[in-house]
Design a protein around this motif. Structure first.
Motif, PDB file in Angstrom:
ATOM      1  N   GLU A  36       0.825  -1.207   0.000  1.00  0.00           N
ATOM      2  CA  GLU A  36       0.000   0.000   0.000  1.00  0.00           C
ATOM      3  C   GLU A  36       0.861   1.260   0.000  1.00  0.00           C
ATOM      4  O   GLU A  36       0.510   2.257  -0.629  1.00  0.00           O
ATOM      5  CB  GLU A  36      -0.951  -0.001   1.198  1.00  0.00           C
ATOM      6  N   SER A  39       2.585   1.583  -3.671  1.00  0.00           N
ATOM      7  CA  SER A  39       1.716   1.443  -4.836  1.00  0.00           C
ATOM      8  C   SER A  39       0.936   2.703  -5.163  1.00  0.00           C
ATOM      9  O   SER A  39       0.616   3.503  -4.281  1.00  0.00           O
ATOM     10  CB  SER A  39       0.712   0.312  -4.605  1.00  0.00           C
ATOM     11  N   LEU A  40       0.601   2.813  -6.434  1.00  0.00           N
ATOM     12  CA  LEU A  40      -0.301   3.857  -6.898  1.00  0.00           C
ATOM     13  C   LEU A  40      -1.719   3.516  -6.433  1.00  0.00           C
ATOM     14  O   LEU A  40      -2.470   4.369  -5.996  1.00  0.00           O
ATOM     15  CB  LEU A  40      -0.237   3.931  -8.420  1.00  0.00           C
ATOM     16  N   SER A  41      -2.053   2.219  -6.526  1.00  0.00           N
ATOM     17  CA  SER A  41      -3.335   1.736  -6.005  1.00  0.00           C
ATOM     18  C   SER A  41      -3.147   0.322  -5.476  1.00  0.00           C
ATOM     19  O   SER A  41      -2.345  -0.448  -5.994  1.00  0.00           O
ATOM     20  CB  SER A  41      -4.411   1.743  -7.097  1.00  0.00           C
ATOM     21  N   CYS A  42      -3.881   0.010  -4.420  1.00  0.00           N
ATOM     22  CA  CYS A  42      -3.793  -1.315  -3.811  1.00  0.00           C
ATOM     23  C   CYS A  42      -5.137  -1.627  -3.164  1.00  0.00           C
ATOM     24  O   CYS A  42      -5.696  -0.805  -2.446  1.00  0.00           O
ATOM     25  CB  CYS A  42      -2.686  -1.360  -2.765  1.00  0.00           C
ATOM     26  N   SER A  43      -5.657  -2.809  -3.475  1.00  0.00           N
ATOM     27  CA  SER A  43      -6.894  -3.230  -2.832  1.00  0.00           C
ATOM     28  C   SER A  43      -6.703  -4.628  -2.279  1.00  0.00           C
ATOM     29  O   SER A  43      -5.947  -5.427  -2.819  1.00  0.00           O
ATOM     30  CB  SER A  43      -8.066  -3.202  -3.815  1.00  0.00           C
ATOM     31  N   CYS A  44      -7.381  -4.895  -1.181  1.00  0.00           N
ATOM     32  CA  CYS A  44      -7.288  -6.206  -0.544  1.00  0.00           C
ATOM     33  C   CYS A  44      -8.686  -6.636  -0.131  1.00  0.00           C
ATOM     34  O   CYS A  44      -9.386  -5.899   0.568  1.00  0.00           O
ATOM     35  CB  CYS A  44      -6.368  -6.155   0.663  1.00  0.00           C
ATOM     36  N   ASN A  54      -4.533  -6.952  -4.873  1.00  0.00           N
ATOM     37  CA  ASN A  54      -4.164  -6.546  -6.217  1.00  0.00           C
ATOM     38  C   ASN A  54      -3.596  -5.142  -6.099  1.00  0.00           C
ATOM     39  O   ASN A  54      -4.246  -4.249  -5.570  1.00  0.00           O
ATOM     40  CB  ASN A  54      -5.386  -6.566  -7.141  1.00  0.00           C
ATOM     41  N   SER A  55      -2.373  -4.973  -6.594  1.00  0.00           N
ATOM     42  CA  SER A  55      -1.677  -3.701  -6.444  1.00  0.00           C
ATOM     43  C   SER A  55      -1.108  -3.272  -7.787  1.00  0.00           C
ATOM     44  O   SER A  55      -0.688  -4.104  -8.587  1.00  0.00           O
ATOM     45  CB  SER A  55      -0.547  -3.896  -5.424  1.00  0.00           C
ATOM     46  N   THR A  56      -1.079  -1.971  -8.028  1.00  0.00           N
ATOM     47  CA  THR A  56      -0.484  -1.429  -9.243  1.00  0.00           C
ATOM     48  C   THR A  56       0.517  -0.350  -8.861  1.00  0.00           C
ATOM     49  O   THR A  56       0.175   0.605  -8.163  1.00  0.00           O
ATOM     50  CB  THR A  56      -1.557  -0.841 -10.179  1.00  0.00           C
ATOM     51  N   ALA A  58       3.399   2.686  -9.839  1.00  0.00           N
ATOM     52  CA  ALA A  58       3.325   3.873 -10.696  1.00  0.00           C
ATOM     53  C   ALA A  58       3.712   3.585 -12.142  1.00  0.00           C
ATOM     54  O   ALA A  58       3.194   4.210 -13.060  1.00  0.00           O
ATOM     55  CB  ALA A  58       4.209   4.979 -10.132  1.00  0.00           C
ATOM     56  N   GLN A  62       1.791  -4.773 -12.118  1.00  0.00           N
ATOM     57  CA  GLN A  62       0.684  -5.295 -11.315  1.00  0.00           C
ATOM     58  C   GLN A  62       1.176  -6.439 -10.440  1.00  0.00           C
ATOM     59  O   GLN A  62       1.881  -7.325 -10.919  1.00  0.00           O
ATOM     60  CB  GLN A  62      -0.430  -5.795 -12.216  1.00  0.00           C
TER      61      GLN A  62
END
Length: 96
Positions: A36, A39-44, A54-56, A58, A62
């Motif tokens: 988190e 990452s630019l975005s991270c969801s759990c 799932n994380s992305t 910059a 992925q």
């Protein structure tokens, strides 16, 4: 320093650089918290029987995995696969 094993995975999209990294310890909340932060975005999804994240980054890299597992799947962007792989492995090597 964290150690890991890297294995190239076959992907139905021929040009994609997809790798599996097997870590020396199980993926836990601390690993997701680290993701988190970088990452630019991270969801759990912790509400599922097999919680996954799932994380992305910059650069478009992925990172996907399941809490409690020892492996993550990493998909590097087509445009910068080699440099993205090198950068990710450097930060993976020093992650807490």
């Amino acid at each position: 320093m964290s150690e890991f094993e890297r294995k190239k995975l076959e992907d139905c999209f021929v040009s994609r650089a997809v790798y599996q990294y097997r870590l020396e310890k199980k993926i836990d909340e601390a690993f997701v918290s680290w993701l988190e932060k970088i990452s630019l975005s991270c969801s759990c999804r912790r509400d599922l029987p097999r919680p996954y994240f799932n994380s992305t980054l910059a650069d478009g890299t992925q990172i996907k995995g399941v809490l409690g597992d020892t492996a993550i799947k990493v998909v590097y962007p087509d445009t910068s696969a080699e440099s993205s792989q090198k950068a990710f492995e450097e930060i993976l090597w020093v992650q807490p």
